[in-house]
Design an enzyme around this catalytic site. Structure first.
Site, mmCIF file in Angstrom:
data_model
loop_
_atom_site.group_PDB
_atom_site.id
_atom_site.type_symbol
_atom_site.label_atom_id
_atom_site.label_comp_id
_atom_site.label_asym_id
_atom_site.label_seq_id
_atom_site.Cartn_x
_atom_site.Cartn_y
_atom_site.Cartn_z
ATOM 1 N N TYR A 442 -7.050 3.881 6.968
ATOM 2 C CA TYR A 442 -7.200 2.626 6.745
ATOM 3 C C TYR A 442 -6.475 1.592 6.309
ATOM 4 O O TYR A 442 -5.140 1.987 5.495
ATOM 5 C CB TYR A 442 -8.796 2.338 6.777
ATOM 6 C CG TYR A 442 -9.988 2.341 5.402
ATOM 7 C CD1 TYR A 442 -8.674 2.707 4.135
ATOM 8 C CD2 TYR A 442 -11.399 2.162 5.807
ATOM 9 C CE1 TYR A 442 -9.861 2.637 2.937
ATOM 10 C CE2 TYR A 442 -11.832 2.753 4.561
ATOM 11 C CZ TYR A 442 -11.339 2.416 3.232
ATOM 12 O OH TYR A 442 -11.662 2.563 2.050
ATOM 13 N N GLU A 443 -6.551 0.223 6.560
ATOM 14 C CA GLU A 443 -5.262 -0.634 5.754
ATOM 15 C C GLU A 443 -3.780 0.147 6.311
ATOM 16 O O GLU A 443 -2.847 -0.419 5.626
ATOM 17 C CB GLU A 443 -5.769 -0.666 4.480
ATOM 18 C CG GLU A 443 -6.966 -1.973 4.039
ATOM 19 C CD GLU A 443 -6.832 -2.826 4.654
ATOM 20 O OE1 GLU A 443 -6.243 -3.303 5.124
ATOM 21 O OE2 GLU A 443 -8.649 -3.036 4.812
#
Lengths: 590, 590
Positions: A442-443
């Site tokens: 994620y990110e």
């Protein structure tokens, strides 16, 4: 159970990342060592005594969804309340909205502890902090006045609504739409997935930051706007009032971080009843400029996710070390006690533990140095500010990707140290292995971080920013030699190889990019990120060893054992894209 | 869903591991290509169509313990019954007890498929096969007559009871005790943990092989005896009769392989009531010689566990490749279709997929070559038999440790290819990551495999066995050069570096061992195992590419990208123990 490594963190902040030097130079005003130590001490106590005990129930019970409402595990709501009352949410928050305005470094150090104690807990406020930053930088004064104070205190939490089923890494594909309302607000419609802390019972209100397109927006990423969509609309007194048309439709069943609710959010489906469908939203910044605002959140979030990697690695290391000291099995030449030897005396176990420890410290040093650069950019002006901003930009993908990769590796080694017990959930080692696995995704996946590094960060400062960084790291070599400490073994030589090597591949990638050989450059992006991180980590461990001779052994272990991987990565970078492209043909046949 | 890679497996058996050559030379009697193909085809169908569909319920529901009885997930009992009816359990079993007596290679290939379809399923029969081998080699004729036929057919299953809470890797610490009974049988008392398939409802009887000590036994591993302890004692007709005093006291809650019941077994606690306490057991082999008997089981079990690594890697690769072909995101220069490009066209995703594929094939080649050596040792005589036996001994730790390490790595990359979806349990990628994690631990941790390799396998044949192997692998270099195929790129050069490099470290380790510098040698054991495996894998991929030009690209990718890690491992081996020993001092302070 996890104990926040307060001393280690303080040492890394002060003597590796540069906080002491900066404080002495007065860079952070009257911030002094006493205050830093007191904050770290208190954060450590809270993390060890209050957060860590709730990791297990968080993992075992997790967040529960029923009728669009998410209930957090027993004890988590109280924990969060105590945590916000301690002022931890606003540690680096803007002072004009009740924050303490302390350097990012301190907040990052605190994140190291919250996430080490329970990553699913540390994750939530990270989103709130990102929302604070986006609002602080881009929102109208009215929005700031209405929302910032409660977000800074943590009384309300924030979320980041980017992903849609067809738009993950590629935000150009976003479809959520926004319509202008007569009163200047907007109505938001659409579905967002993988929304971390999208719904929960920790706070009275949840402030969603949502990317959506206006009807007349250009295609692609230039037609995306950012909106603030509160779960409850504010009444005349600024308190949560009418329910907004945004609901959690489902919650994912995930491999790890079970206490962090990952929600599918539906905007404007009319579920609220009563009013016309459409989630009421307020524009942040300008129309169609939403991506820039969101990137404000994302950069900080990337460093925060990097801290999750460091933190889980630290926690996994502590658990493995504790087990290895207790568990007895077999004989060891160094064991003079009765019966079987503690397995910490077996070389194979030592190799595993030292690898865990060294990688964790290397990743921590990189992440803290990134925070340092952010802080210096913040307090500097002109060229100096630009220089530090470049440094922060350069280190962000390293802090995110290297830390989260080693988070997984270290957690996996931690299971190995436990032997069969590591595979039993009760032990807790497996939970780190599960939790850590999301952080490289994620990110911005770590592959995207590597592309960001090569395509956008290597060109910074006309290509000099990265070379300045490598040169600065290289200064440690002469100091190691000058130390004349035989405990360093071949550290200087190994560091020189690694840093010279990464200077070489850096020039090669820059040349390829300049020649338009983007495929060649990008094929090596992931190994290059690893190479640069390993070399930097080695330099930081040497810096640590120069400041504290008790650390010479670990520095040498890293240099003589782990740094050899940097040369392997160098070889991969140099190969360019040809073999990849050729071999990849076999993947495409259906 | 998983499809057994029948063609790939057949190719690896025939053209990489040497089956075709051996069949042509008449080594396996009248075994011919038609029969081999038919068996692999049928096994593939069964694995794909019948086993794979039950992986999900196996993971989600798992085995359930209630009142000392374990219930397998819905469908598993029927599945197992159909599987045994297909004759799969006895594929390589002794013909005199109803087995098909086929080469180990075929059984290993079949294990590749069973475990790829559902590792928790493939695991159970592995224990039975080990029990068959131990009984066949060491048991009295009476025991063989009573038990072997049903174990070969799979009508009953076998288990391996070694581990006790204080005795994991160190069997010298075993405490379970055996007492002689007047009728020549024994009574077994004690507790065993981590017993795979220790209790379940798949079969009418479960045949436990149990290590225990006689009252007058010497201390340490020379005082351990092996006993057969059936769950139900046999009646006069040889059918399961009276319940024996062995019970499942608890079942572990594990990270993965949820359908494989991992039991704590209590022997002789009197729980059966009625009779005097003590589980009735029958001696296998001689008193106090149990460890040698158990090692018979363990060597084969190590190769079988290695296959779990290969199999899970294969399954993870298939899933990731399927996702990458379907999932569309962003732009790619090679994409000429409408809308977003399949992510399989992105270089970063290709790098991940090719790494998965290449490592899987390398590990498979090593494991199959180990099986080949076992088969050749079996059919050869005199020096030739010894030579192949050494080869099998040398390759067993590689097949076990390298395969299971890459199983974890590949499964982890597989999650990464899926992005956020990989972290969602529903996708199934995470289950591979969880399942794979045990294989580097059980049947001797990979650290122990590495020690076995350096301390016990490098000396084989007066130290020549390993050099003969490296020399044999190196023959492929000249053939690659002679092929004059530019698609090989720098494969020959990279292979030479890797194989020369491992010949060097091999000599170094042998010298250190001869000089009594055991600590130096063992400090490098794990990196050396990896180095040798990587080099061997490269040679096997080249062999494959020479047999099928469609494989040249992958061979080159491996040589130019993954083989560089071998040099990094070489550097680690050469460092010896000093930096490890120095740094390890910091681990021991409490």
């Amino acid at each position: 159970m996890y104990r926040a490594p307060v001393e280690e963190i303080a040492f890394a902040l002060k003597h590796v990342a540069g906080l002491s030097q900066a404080m002495e130079a007065g860079v952070f005003g009257d911030l002094g060592e006493d205050l830093v130590d007191a904050i770290l001490e208190e954060a450590g106590k809270f993390a060890s005594d209050q957060v860590a005990p709730l990791q297990k129930i968080g993992d075992e019970v997790g967040a529960q969804l029923k009728d669009a409402a998410v209930t957090m595990p027993a004890g988590w709501k109280d924990l969060y309340k105590r945590w916000t009352e301690g002022g931890w949410n606003g540690l680096s928050g803007p002072a004009e909205y009740g924050g303490q305005g302390l350097p990012t470094m301190l907040n990052v150090a605190a994140l190291d502890m919250w996430n080490g104690a329970a990553m699913a807990f540390g994750l939530g406020p990270t989103l709130t902090m990102g929302a604070v930053e986006a609002l602080d930088k881009h929102a109208s004064q009215d929005l700031k006045d209405a929302y910032l104070e409660k977000l800074v205190s943590g009384e309300w939490m924030g979320t980041m609504n980017l992903t849609e089923p067809q738009a993950g890494s590629d935000l150009a594909a976003l479809r959520a739409r926004a319509e202008r309302a007569p009163d200047g607000s907007y109505r938001i419609f659409g579905q967002k997935i993988f929304i971390t802390y999208g719904e929960h019972d920790l706070t009275d209100n949840i402030i969603h930051l949502v990317l959506a397109r206006l009807p007349d927006a250009p295609a692609g990423t230039r037609g995306i706007s950012l909106f603030l969509v509160p779960k409850f609309l504010l009444d005349a007194d600024g308190a949560p009032g009418e329910r907004n048309d945004v609901f959690c439709a489902s919650m994912e069943h995930k491999l790890g971080i079970h206490a962090s609710p990952t929600c599918t959010m539906i905007f404007g489906d009319g579920f609220a009843g009563g009013r016309e469908p459409g989630a009421v939203g307020y524009l942040i910044g300008e129309e169609n400029k939403g991506l820039a605002c969101m990137f404000t959140m994302m950069n900080n979030a990337r460093l925060a996710v990097g801290m999750q990697g460091v933190a889980v690695a630290e926690a996994a290391y502590q658990k493995a070390l504790g087990y290895a000291r207790d568990r007895r099995q077999g004989k060891a030449s160094a064991w003079t006690g009765d019966g079987m030897a503690p397995i910490v005396l077996h070389p194979d176990v030592q190799r595993n533990l030292l690898t865990m420890k060294a990688l964790t410290q290397a990743a921590r040093a990189i992440a803290y140095s990134c925070a340092y650069a952010i802080d210096l950019a913040h307090v500097s002006e002109g060229e100096e500010a630009e220089r530090w901003s470049h440094r922060a930009g350069l280190l962000t993908p390293l802090a995110k990707a290297f830390s989260t990769d080693i988070g997984i590796e270290v957690a996996s080694i931690g299971i190995q140290v436990h032997g069969g017990m590591g595979f039993i959930e009760e032990t807790g080692a497996a939970a780190y292995y599960r939790d850590a696995r999301i952080a490289s995704i994620y990110e911005g996946t770590n592959g995207i971080q590597a592309i960001d590094l090569v395509a956008r960060k290597l060109p910074l400062g006309g290509g000099d920013a990265v070379h300045d960084y490598i040169a600065e790291l290289s200064e440690v070599i002469a100091r190691v030699e000058a130390a004349d400490n035989s405990g360093f073994g071949r550290t200087a030589e190994k560091l020189r190889d690694a840093l010279d090597g990464v200077a070489e591949t850096t020039r090669l990638l820059q040349t390829w990019m300049a020649q338009g050989r983007q495929d060649d450059a990008l094929a090596g992006a992931t190994p290059y990120l690893r190479q640069l991180s390993l070399a930097a980590g080695g330099a930081y461990l040497a810096r640590a060893a120069l400041a504290d001779t008790g650390r010479v052994g670990l520095c040498r272990f890293y240099a003589e054992n782990l740094l050899s991987e940097a040369a392997a990565m160098k070889a991969r970078v140099e190969e360019g894209a040809e073999s990849l492209a050729e071999a990849a043909k076999s993947l495409q046949a259906v």
